[in-house]
Design an enzyme around this catalytic site. Structure first.
Site, PDB file in Angstrom:
ATOM      1  N   SER A 160      -1.924  75.956 100.795  1.00 44.31           N
ATOM      2  CA  SER A 160      -0.744  76.608 100.236  1.00 44.31           C
ATOM      3  C   SER A 160      -0.210  77.606 101.250  1.00 44.31           C
ATOM      4  O   SER A 160      -0.967  78.152 102.056  1.00 44.31           O
ATOM      5  CB  SER A 160      -1.134  77.350  98.947  1.00 44.31           C
ATOM      6  OG  SER A 160      -0.106  78.205  98.515  1.00 44.31           O
ATOM      7  N   TYR A 174      -6.545  83.735  95.273  1.00 37.91           N
ATOM      8  CA  TYR A 174      -5.989  82.420  95.591  1.00 37.91           C
ATOM      9  C   TYR A 174      -5.605  82.352  97.064  1.00 37.91           C
ATOM     10  O   TYR A 174      -5.918  81.378  97.755  1.00 37.91           O
ATOM     11  CB  TYR A 174      -4.781  82.148  94.697  1.00 37.91           C
ATOM     12  CG  TYR A 174      -4.127  80.813  94.927  1.00 37.91           C
ATOM     13  CD1 TYR A 174      -4.730  79.635  94.483  1.00 37.91           C
ATOM     14  CD2 TYR A 174      -2.899  80.714  95.572  1.00 37.91           C
ATOM     15  CE1 TYR A 174      -4.128  78.395  94.685  1.00 37.91           C
ATOM     16  CE2 TYR A 174      -2.290  79.486  95.779  1.00 37.91           C
ATOM     17  CZ  TYR A 174      -2.901  78.331  95.340  1.00 37.91           C
ATOM     18  OH  TYR A 174      -2.298  77.115  95.539  1.00 37.91           O
TER      19      TYR A 174
END
Length: 196
Positions: A160, A174
């Protein structure tokens, strides 16, 4: 020996791309989104796909049905890829049906808590690390030996932008996990096979 890992899939120009038909793939996170799209695309290229999802009823059944209805080969497998025994079982399931995975796309992951670092419980941190980073390691670790032995394999991990440049408050765990995935993936080609 061709062992390749990448944060981004190789572009494929057409369904007749040489070298893909007849291969086998394991795709994690295949119930929806990137994982579902990759599973479908690989099947369209003639790859036999094991679509792995966390649990029944999340959409994996529909993905596999669409692949089979379109004339492709696919099976569905379930399990938490942050669990080493489950990953071993998933790879065995894929191997039993279609032979050892030549192509692995690890798209499983996600955010289970968006708490700011100061408010994030250690258990939430651990779970986010497990489903994003530990799972990537476990999947790679499970398939690399057979790929090395065969002299061919492709591993794609889905990371990501948060792993490169966190953009929102509450995404620290995350972001850290996805940064780890990027690091793991980018260093693996240099380490497999290990220097003689």
């Amino acid at each position: 020996m061709e062992i390749s890992t990448s944060s981004f899939p190789e572009p494929v120009a057409s369904a007749s791309a040489p070298g893909w038909a007849g291969r086998s793939a394991l795709v994690t996170g295949a119930a929806a989104g990137i994982g579902a799209a990759v599973a479908s695309r690989l099947a369209a290229l003639g790859v036999s796909v094991t679509a792995a999802t966390l649990r029944p009823g999340e959409g994996g059944e529909d993905v596999v049905k669409r692949i089979i209805d379109a004339g492709g080969k696919a099976q569905l497998a379930f399990g938490d890829v942050s669990d080493e025994q489950v990953v071993t079982r998933l790879v065995a399931t894929a191997t039993d049906a279609f032979g050892p995975p030549d192509i692995v796309v690890h798209a499983a992951g996600g955010i289970t808590s968006a708490a700011a670092t100061a408010d994030l419980a250690a258990a939430d941190w651990d779970r986010i690390m497990a489903i994003n980073l530990r799972s990537a390691y476990l999947v790679m670790h499970a398939v690399l030996p057979a790929m090395i032995e065969r002299g061919w394999g492709r591993i794609v991990t889905v990371a990501s932008e948060a792993g490169r440049m966190p953009t929102r408050v509450g995404s620290s765990a995350y972001a850290a996990a996805k940064a780890g995935v990027i690091g793991l993936t980018s260093t693996s080609p240099a380490r497999w096979p290990p220097p003689a």
